[in-house]
Design a protein around this motif. Structure first.
Motif, PDB file in Angstrom:
ATOM      1  N   ASN A  47       0.856  -1.177   0.000  1.00  0.00           N
ATOM      2  CA  ASN A  47       0.000   0.000   0.000  1.00  0.00           C
ATOM      3  C   ASN A  47       0.897   1.234   0.000  1.00  0.00           C
ATOM      4  O   ASN A  47       2.059   1.167   0.404  1.00  0.00           O
ATOM      5  N   LEU A  48       0.361   2.345  -0.442  1.00  0.00           N
ATOM      6  CA  LEU A  48       1.128   3.580  -0.446  1.00  0.00           C
ATOM      7  C   LEU A  48       0.816   4.408   0.795  1.00  0.00           C
ATOM      8  O   LEU A  48      -0.312   4.415   1.283  1.00  0.00           O
ATOM      9  N   ILE A  49       1.836   5.090   1.295  1.00  0.00           N
ATOM     10  CA  ILE A  49       1.648   6.035   2.389  1.00  0.00           C
ATOM     11  C   ILE A  49       2.168   7.385   1.923  1.00  0.00           C
ATOM     12  O   ILE A  49       3.025   7.476   1.049  1.00  0.00           O
ATOM     13  N   ARG A  50       1.624   8.427   2.524  1.00  0.00           N
ATOM     14  CA  ARG A  50       2.024   9.785   2.160  1.00  0.00           C
ATOM     15  C   ARG A  50       3.039  10.291   3.167  1.00  0.00           C
ATOM     16  O   ARG A  50       2.839  10.206   4.358  1.00  0.00           O
ATOM     17  N   LEU A  51       4.155  10.825   2.660  1.00  0.00           N
ATOM     18  CA  LEU A  51       5.179  11.425   3.510  1.00  0.00           C
ATOM     19  C   LEU A  51       5.345  12.884   3.117  1.00  0.00           C
ATOM     20  O   LEU A  51       5.191  13.234   1.953  1.00  0.00           O
ATOM     21  N   LEU A  60       4.124  10.007  -2.258  1.00  0.00           N
ATOM     22  CA  LEU A  60       3.567   8.671  -2.045  1.00  0.00           C
ATOM     23  C   LEU A  60       4.688   7.662  -2.211  1.00  0.00           C
ATOM     24  O   LEU A  60       5.368   7.633  -3.239  1.00  0.00           O
ATOM     25  N   ASP A  63       4.516   1.385   1.454  1.00  0.00           N
ATOM     26  CA  ASP A  63       4.549   1.183   2.903  1.00  0.00           C
ATOM     27  C   ASP A  63       5.424  -0.014   3.205  1.00  0.00           C
ATOM     28  O   ASP A  63       4.980  -1.071   3.634  1.00  0.00           O
ATOM     29  N   ASP A  64       6.711   0.157   2.977  1.00  0.00           N
ATOM     30  CA  ASP A  64       7.703  -0.897   3.177  1.00  0.00           C
ATOM     31  C   ASP A  64       8.964  -0.280   3.793  1.00  0.00           C
ATOM     32  O   ASP A  64      10.065  -0.409   3.292  1.00  0.00           O
ATOM     33  N   ASP A  66      10.012  -0.700   7.005  1.00  0.00           N
ATOM     34  CA  ASP A  66      10.554  -1.417   8.160  1.00  0.00           C
ATOM     35  C   ASP A  66      12.051  -1.620   7.974  1.00  0.00           C
ATOM     36  O   ASP A  66      12.533  -2.018   6.907  1.00  0.00           O
TER      37      ASP A  66
END
Length: 70
Positions: A47-51, A60, A63-64, A66
């Motif tokens: 999934n994409l996350i916004r930073l 965007l 979400d990787d 870690d």
């Protein structure tokens, strides 16, 4: 003769840039349309996350994150 043409070209470009006029070559509309049509969303396993701050539109990214420390 080529050297004289190059000197005149550089003087003209310098003059135009000082006047805040940017000389550009015409862009082929067909090439631009072909580029736009080649762009499409690409789905990944993440999934994409916004930073980023709200003011600049953010970025965007997958979400990787870690294990990433910097």
């Amino acid at each position: 003769m080529k050297k004289l043409i190059e000197i005149i070209k550089n003087i003209l470009i310098s003059f135009l840039m000082k006047k805040r006029i940017l000389p550009i070559r015409p862009i082929d509309k067909d090439k631009v349309n072909k580029l736009i049509q080649s762009l499409y969303p690409y789905r990944t396993q993440f999934n994409l996350i916004r930073l980023g701050p709200k003011e600049d539109g953010g970025y965007l990214v997958p979400d990787d994150l870690d294990g990433i420390e910097a």
